[in-house]
Design an enzyme around this catalytic site. Structure first.
Site, mmCIF file in Angstrom:
data_model
loop_
_atom_site.group_PDB
_atom_site.id
_atom_site.type_symbol
_atom_site.label_atom_id
_atom_site.label_comp_id
_atom_site.label_asym_id
_atom_site.label_seq_id
_atom_site.Cartn_x
_atom_site.Cartn_y
_atom_site.Cartn_z
ATOM 1 N N ARG A 36 92.508 81.226 64.310
ATOM 2 C CA ARG A 36 93.802 81.856 63.984
ATOM 3 C C ARG A 36 94.282 82.544 65.251
ATOM 4 O O ARG A 36 93.577 83.345 65.838
ATOM 5 C CB ARG A 36 93.619 82.863 62.841
ATOM 6 C CG ARG A 36 94.839 83.715 62.518
ATOM 7 C CD ARG A 36 95.996 82.855 62.029
ATOM 8 N NE ARG A 36 97.076 83.639 61.492
ATOM 9 C CZ ARG A 36 98.011 84.265 62.217
ATOM 10 N NH1 ARG A 36 97.991 84.201 63.524
ATOM 11 N NH2 ARG A 36 98.968 84.943 61.613
ATOM 12 N N GLU A 44 105.582 79.843 57.481
ATOM 13 C CA GLU A 44 104.750 78.944 56.680
ATOM 14 C C GLU A 44 105.375 77.553 56.614
ATOM 15 O O GLU A 44 106.581 77.417 56.440
ATOM 16 C CB GLU A 44 104.563 79.505 55.273
ATOM 17 C CG GLU A 44 103.864 80.854 55.236
ATOM 18 C CD GLU A 44 102.460 80.832 55.815
ATOM 19 O OE1 GLU A 44 101.755 79.827 55.640
ATOM 20 O OE2 GLU A 44 102.083 81.833 56.446
ATOM 21 N N ARG A 87 88.141 82.948 59.824
ATOM 22 C CA ARG A 87 88.706 82.201 60.947
ATOM 23 C C ARG A 87 88.448 82.984 62.233
ATOM 24 O O ARG A 87 88.581 84.214 62.249
ATOM 25 C CB ARG A 87 90.212 82.002 60.771
ATOM 26 C CG ARG A 87 90.577 81.225 59.527
ATOM 27 C CD ARG A 87 92.072 81.116 59.341
ATOM 28 N NE ARG A 87 92.671 82.445 59.169
ATOM 29 C CZ ARG A 87 93.935 82.655 58.801
ATOM 30 N NH1 ARG A 87 94.745 81.637 58.582
ATOM 31 N NH2 ARG A 87 94.397 83.886 58.668
#
Length: 155
Positions: A36, A44, A87
């Site tokens: 990330r 998104e 992540r």
């Protein structure tokens, strides 16, 4: 390390796949790892877990153009190594030319800044890039009026 563009860097990971504008899978020491990007947030994309936002598909395409599979990258960590989704959190530099990908995505209007303490090593550089993109009306600033604008009819 934010102003090292145009330098060739020693990669510590290789891109396997771009998941969306600010997330990718890499080969890190022989292990598939989800990364990330720190300090930024892209809208998104369509078909993701969250409702689609204006500019999300464009941001995903741009990140995929910048980091196609097989691209060597230098991942730089900050204070925290992982987020709550497990992540790896990193600043991402393209190894062949030193492009600071996080900064570029903000500067070109594909992302806004998003800072979470204590991971703020490049806050000033990223905030400056956002101010520049906003003032110039690039990307999400022109097309969407800014980040986090849900698309009509998105669920």
């Amino acid at each position: 390390m934010s102003e090292i563009e145009a330098a060739v860097l020693e990669p510590n990971a290789v891109v396997l796949a771009v998941i969306d504008g600010d997330t990718m899978d890499v080969d890190l020491g022989g292990r598939r790892t989800t990364v990330r990007f720190l300090g930024i947030d892209t809208p998104e994309k369509t078909g993701g877990y969250l409702p689609a936002e204006c500019g999300g598909d464009a941001a995903t395409r741009r990140t995929a153009e910048l980091l196609p599979p097989g691209t060597g990258v230098l991942l730089q960590r900050d204070q925290e190594l992982y987020d709550r989704y497990d992540r790896l959190l990193a600043y991402v530099y393209r190894a062949d030319d030193g492009l600071f990908v996080n900064r570029y995505l903000v500067l070109d209007g594909y992302a806004g800044t998003m800072h979470f303490e204590p991971n703020t090593e490049h806050r000033a550089v990223l905030d400056e890039a956002q101010a520049d993109a906003r003032a110039a009306g690039r990307g999400i600033w022109a097309d969407c009026g800014g980040p986090n604008r849900q698309l009509e009819g998105a669920h």
